[in-house]
Design a protein around this motif. Structure first.
Motif, PDB file in Angstrom:
ATOM      1  N   PRO A  69      46.387  57.436   7.150  1.00 20.62           N
ATOM      2  CA  PRO A  69      45.053  57.324   7.751  1.00 20.62           C
ATOM      3  C   PRO A  69      43.937  57.563   6.741  1.00 20.62           C
ATOM      4  N   LYS A  70      42.805  56.933   6.967  1.00 18.10           N
ATOM      5  CA  LYS A  70      41.644  57.107   6.097  1.00 18.10           C
ATOM      6  C   LYS A  70      40.777  58.281   6.550  1.00 18.10           C
ATOM      7  N   ILE A  71      40.921  58.699   7.813  1.00 19.12           N
ATOM      8  CA  ILE A  71      40.219  59.888   8.291  1.00 19.12           C
ATOM      9  C   ILE A  71      41.094  61.100   8.036  1.00 19.12           C
ATOM     10  N   ASP A  72      40.465  62.266   7.895  1.00 23.22           N
ATOM     11  CA  ASP A  72      41.227  63.480   7.617  1.00 23.22           C
ATOM     12  C   ASP A  72      41.798  64.091   8.889  1.00 23.22           C
ATOM     13  N   GLU A  73      41.011  64.056   9.970  1.00 21.59           N
ATOM     14  CA  GLU A  73      41.443  64.669  11.219  1.00 21.59           C
ATOM     15  C   GLU A  73      41.090  63.785  12.406  1.00 21.59           C
ATOM     16  N   LEU A  74      41.991  63.756  13.351  1.00 26.78           N
ATOM     17  CA  LEU A  74      41.739  63.119  14.639  1.00 26.78           C
ATOM     18  C   LEU A  74      41.586  64.246  15.650  1.00 26.78           C
ATOM     19  N   PHE A 117      31.591  54.716  12.315  1.00 30.17           N
ATOM     20  CA  PHE A 117      32.896  54.328  11.791  1.00 30.17           C
ATOM     21  C   PHE A 117      33.062  52.814  11.844  1.00 30.17           C
ATOM     22  N   THR A 118      33.874  52.328  10.954  1.00 27.95           N
ATOM     23  CA  THR A 118      34.120  50.895  10.888  1.00 27.95           C
ATOM     24  C   THR A 118      35.611  50.631  10.716  1.00 27.95           C
ATOM     25  N   ASN A 119      35.976  49.366  10.657  1.00 26.20           N
ATOM     26  CA  ASN A 119      37.355  48.929  10.425  1.00 26.20           C
ATOM     27  C   ASN A 119      38.271  49.189  11.616  1.00 26.20           C
ATOM     28  N   PHE A 120      37.696  49.209  12.840  1.00 29.39           N
ATOM     29  CA  PHE A 120      38.547  49.231  14.029  1.00 29.39           C
ATOM     30  C   PHE A 120      39.369  47.940  14.066  1.00 29.39           C
ATOM     31  N   LYS A 121      40.635  48.062  14.454  1.00 32.05           N
ATOM     32  CA  LYS A 121      41.473  46.872  14.634  1.00 32.05           C
ATOM     33  C   LYS A 121      41.335  46.413  16.081  1.00 32.05           C
ATOM     34  N   GLU A 122      40.600  45.333  16.279  1.00 35.70           N
ATOM     35  CA  GLU A 122      40.318  44.871  17.634  1.00 35.70           C
ATOM     36  C   GLU A 122      41.379  43.919  18.175  1.00 35.70           C
ATOM     37  N   LEU A 144      47.661  52.362  15.491  1.00 33.70           N
ATOM     38  CA  LEU A 144      47.528  51.268  14.533  1.00 33.70           C
ATOM     39  C   LEU A 144      46.078  51.048  14.142  1.00 33.70           C
ATOM     40  N   SER A 145      45.156  51.312  15.060  1.00 31.77           N
ATOM     41  CA  SER A 145      43.735  51.152  14.778  1.00 31.77           C
ATOM     42  C   SER A 145      43.136  52.404  14.149  1.00 31.77           C
ATOM     43  N   LEU A 146      43.364  53.564  14.773  1.00 29.31           N
ATOM     44  CA  LEU A 146      42.717  54.784  14.287  1.00 29.31           C
ATOM     45  C   LEU A 146      43.257  55.256  12.939  1.00 29.31           C
TER      46      LEU A 146
END
Length: 549
Positions: free
Chosen positions: A232-237, A528-533, A541-543
Motif C-alpha cells: 500500500p502507498k498509505i501508511d495506515e488505514l 487522495f487520488t488513484n482510486f481503482k474505479e 485492491l483499490s485502497l
C-alpha cells in the motif's frame, strides 16, 4: 480446460443510466474539508474509512465465522484464492497465479499459488494453509455457509507442492466463484484452536494491511510493507467507527473521513454530491434486501398470507424515497440482474407481484380471512399479527421498515416492531427465532447459488441453525428438482430451469423482495487520488493503491 479469460456477467442498462444521473449531479465547485485528517502525529499518511460498527461486530476477528464481526474488515487482512469483482462481474486471481485449470472430465480443478506470499508474522505461506482452511469447513458444517462440500460438490482437496487440486463428486462449474468466498487462514495459528469458536483477537493474514489495534472509535490497520504484490502507498488505514449513518455522512461532508464501504444516510446523497469533492460509485450486486418470512410460523405457513405481504410492499417507493435511487429493482423471483439473461425480466414489473393493496386484501379474503373489530384479518380466531425485526441505528432501514409496516397495517396485517443489532438479525435468521425479518441476503457470485437459497437442503427446523441461506425455512419439491437438474446442465438448459424456479418463488412468495444492492459507495477525491474505479473503491485492491495528492 484452462480458464484464461475473465468470467463476466452482463450488467444491466439501468446501471449505466444511474451512473450518468449521479455524475450529472457532481458539477459544483470543490470545498476543502474542515478537518485535516490525512496524517497522524508521527507524520504517517492515514486514509480514513468510515463505517457504522457496533460493539458486537468486533467480538471476534475469525473470517470463518458468520457472526460477531464486521465482515468487510477481512478483505484488508486476509486473502482468498480469487476475488469476485462486482463492478465488472469478473473473477480476479489473488493468491492463485491465474484462474485455474479444469481437468478434461470437469471433475478436478487445479490452482497454483503465487510466490513470495507470507503471513504477517513472517511465517511462509504454503498450500497446506489452503488445505487446512477448506478442511475446516468440511469438518465444521456451520462454517461452510455456502455448502462448498457436499454430495454433488467438493469431495477432496489435495496438495501437490505449490498446487492445490479440488476434486469433485460431480461436475460443479461454479466452483471457482465459490472459492472466492473463502478467506485463507493460517494453519500454524488456527490448528491450535477450534476454528468454529476461535475469536482470533489478533488476526494474522497475508493481505495488504496488518491489524494494529481496535478501540471504541476505530480499527487501525498498518500497511504490509512486505506484501508480495504491491505494498500500500498509505501508511495506515483507519476504519472509524460511527454509531449511525447520519453522523458518518456528516463526517464525509466535512472531509473527516475519505470513504465508506456504502453506509450513508440516503436522503443526504443529493446534498453530498453538490460538492464535486464527493463521488458515488454505484453498481448492482449480490445482495437482495427483503422482508424474510418464516414459512414455518403459523400464519406465514399460508401462501395467501405471504402473497398478501408481497403485494403490500411498494418497491418503487422504497427505492425512490428510502434509497434515493441508489439501488436496483429486485426480482420477485429473487435472481438479480447482475446475472444478465439468467434473470427472468418478465417478473420484475409483472402486476401479479407488484404493489396492490386491494389485491392483497382480496387474496386474504379469498383464503377465508375476515377483518375483526380492530381491522386485522383473522381466521379460526387467530389474528395475522407478527413481530417485525429490523436493524437498530440504521436510518434508511428504519424508514423503509416504517413504510412497510404501515402498508401491512393498511392491508390488515398487524406488526410489532423489534429493533435489534445487525449481528442479532443474523442470529435470529439462522435459528429461525423470528416471524418477519428485514435484512439482506448475500450469496456467492453464481446464479445457481443465488437460487439455491431456496433449496430445502439449505435450511433447518426452527431452533437449529440453517446449513445455508434458506432462512425462510422454505421447502418445495419442484424447486429442489429443478435446481438439482440445473446444477451441471449446459447454459441453455440452466436458463430454462432457472426461469421455472424464479416463477415458482414469485408465486409461492417465501420472501418479499425490496431491492438489489451491490454498492452505493461514497468517496472523496480532494485529498487522495488513484482510486481503482473498475473495482469497488473501498476494496483492498483499490485502497492499497490510493495515495495523497
Amino acid at each position: 480446460m484452462i480458464q484464461r479469460k475473465k468470467q463476466r456477467y452482463i450488467l444491466p442498462l439501468i446501471f449505466t443510466l444511474l451512473i450518468s444521473l449521479i455524475v450529472g449531479c457532481t458539477n459544483s465547485s470543490t470545498s476543502s474539508p474542515t478537518n485535516e485528517s490525512n496524517s497522524n502525529s508521527d507524520g504517517k499518511v492515514q486514509f480514513h474509512l468510515g463505517e457504522t460498527i457496533n460493539p458486537e461486530q468486533v467480538s471476534n476477528f475469525n473470517p470463518l465465522l458468520a457472526t460477531g464481526n464486521w465482515e468487510n474488515l477481512f478483505q484488508y487482512i486476509y486473502e482468498p484464492l480469487f476475488y469476485f469483482n462486482q463492478v465488472e462481474g469478473e473473477l480476479i486471481p489473488i493468491i492463485a497465479t491465474d484462474l485455474g485449470t479444469w481437468s478434461e472430465d470437469q471433475k478436478s480443478f487445479t490452482i497454483t499459488i503465487k510466490d513470495g506470499v507470507k503471513w504477517h508474522d513472517g511465517t511462509e505461506f504454503s498450500a497446506e494453509d489452503i488445505l487446512y482452511t477448506f478442511n475446516s469447513l468440511k469438518e465444521n458444517k456451520a462454517l461452510d455457509r455456502y455448502q462448498i462440500w457436499g454430495d454433488k460438490r467438493l469431495s477432496e482437496v489435495v496438495v501437490e507442492g505449490d498446487t492445490v487440486v479440488f476434486k469433485l463428486n460431480e461436475k460443479f462449474p461454479s466452483l471457482p466463484f465459490y472459492l472466492s468466498t473463502v478467506d485463507i487462514v493460517p494453519k500454524h495459528i488456527f490448528e491450535k484452536e477450534d476454528p468454529a469458536t476461535f475469536l482470533n483477537k489478533e488476526p494474522i493474514g497475508t493481505g495488504p494491511f496488518v491489524f494494529k489495534s481496535v478501540n471504541e472509535s476505530a480499527i487501525i490497520l498498518e500497511k504490509n510493507a512486505e506484501h508480495y504484490s504491491t505494498p500500500p502507498k498509505i501508511d495506515e488505514l483507519v476504519i472509524q467507527r460511527f454509531n449511525n449513518a447520519s453522523t458518518l455522512t456528516l463526517a464525509l461532508e466535512k472531509g473527516e473521513v475519505h470513504a465508506s464501504t456504502g453506509t450513508i444516510a440516503m436522503p443526504s446523497i443529493p446534498k453530498l454530491l453538490e460538492n464535486s469533492a464527493n463521488k458515488m460509485q454505484v453498481y448492482p450486486g449480490l445482495t437482495v434486501f427483503s422482508v424474510i418470512m418464516n414459512n414455518e410460523k403459523p400464519g406465514l405457513d399460508d401462501v395467501a398470507v405471504r402473497k398478501a405481504i408481497q403485494l403490500a410492499i411498494d418497491r418503487k417507493t422504497l427505492i425512490e424515497k428510502g434509497e434515493m435511487d441508489a439501488v436496483f429493482p429486485a426480482n420477485p423471483g429473487f435472481l438479480p440482474k447482475v446475472f444478465g439473461e439468467m434473470a427472468d425480466d418478465s417478473l420484475f414489473e409483472n402486476s401479479d407481484y407488484s404493489y396492490n393493496i386491494e389485491q392483497a386484501m382480496k387474496t386474504l379474503e379469498d383464503a377465508g380471512y375476515k377483518k375483526n373489530s380492530n381491522g386485522i384479518y383473522e381466521k379460526n380466531g387467530k389474528e395475522l399479527s407478527f413481530v417485525y425485526n429490523m436493524a437498530s441505528n440504521a436510518p434508511a432501514q428504519n424508514k423503509e421498515g416504517t413504510m412497510i409496516t404501515q402498508w401491512l397495517q393498511e392491508v390488515g396485517i398487524k406488526t410489532t416492531v423489534k429493533l435489534v443489532t445487525w449481528p442479532e438479525l443474523t442470529k435470529l435468521a439462522m435459528a429461525g427465532d423470528f416471524d418477519l425479518l428485514q435484512n439482506g441476503i448475500e450469496f456467492p457470485p453464481d446464479p445457481q447459488a443465488s437460487l439455491e437459497v431456496f433449496h430445502s437442503s439449505m435450511t433447518a427446523p426452527i431452533g437449529e441453525n440453517t446449513t445455508g441461506l434458506n432462512y425462510m425455512r422454505f421447502k418445495d419439491a419442484d424447486v429442489d428438482k429443478w435446481l438439482d437438474e440445473a446444477f451441471a446442465a449446459d447454459p441453455d438448459k440452466r436458463k430454462e430451469l432457472y426461469a421455472k424456479v424464479q416463477k415458482r418463488i414469485a408465486d409461492l412468495a417465501p420472501i418479499a423482495v425490496m431491492y438489489n444492492v451491490g454498492g452505493h459507495v461514497p468517496y472523496r477525491v480532494d485529498k487522495f487520488t488513484n482510486f481503482k474505479e473498475d473495482v469497488p473503491v473501498f476494496s483492498a485492491l483499490s485502497l492499497s493503491q490510493v495515495e495523497l495528492k
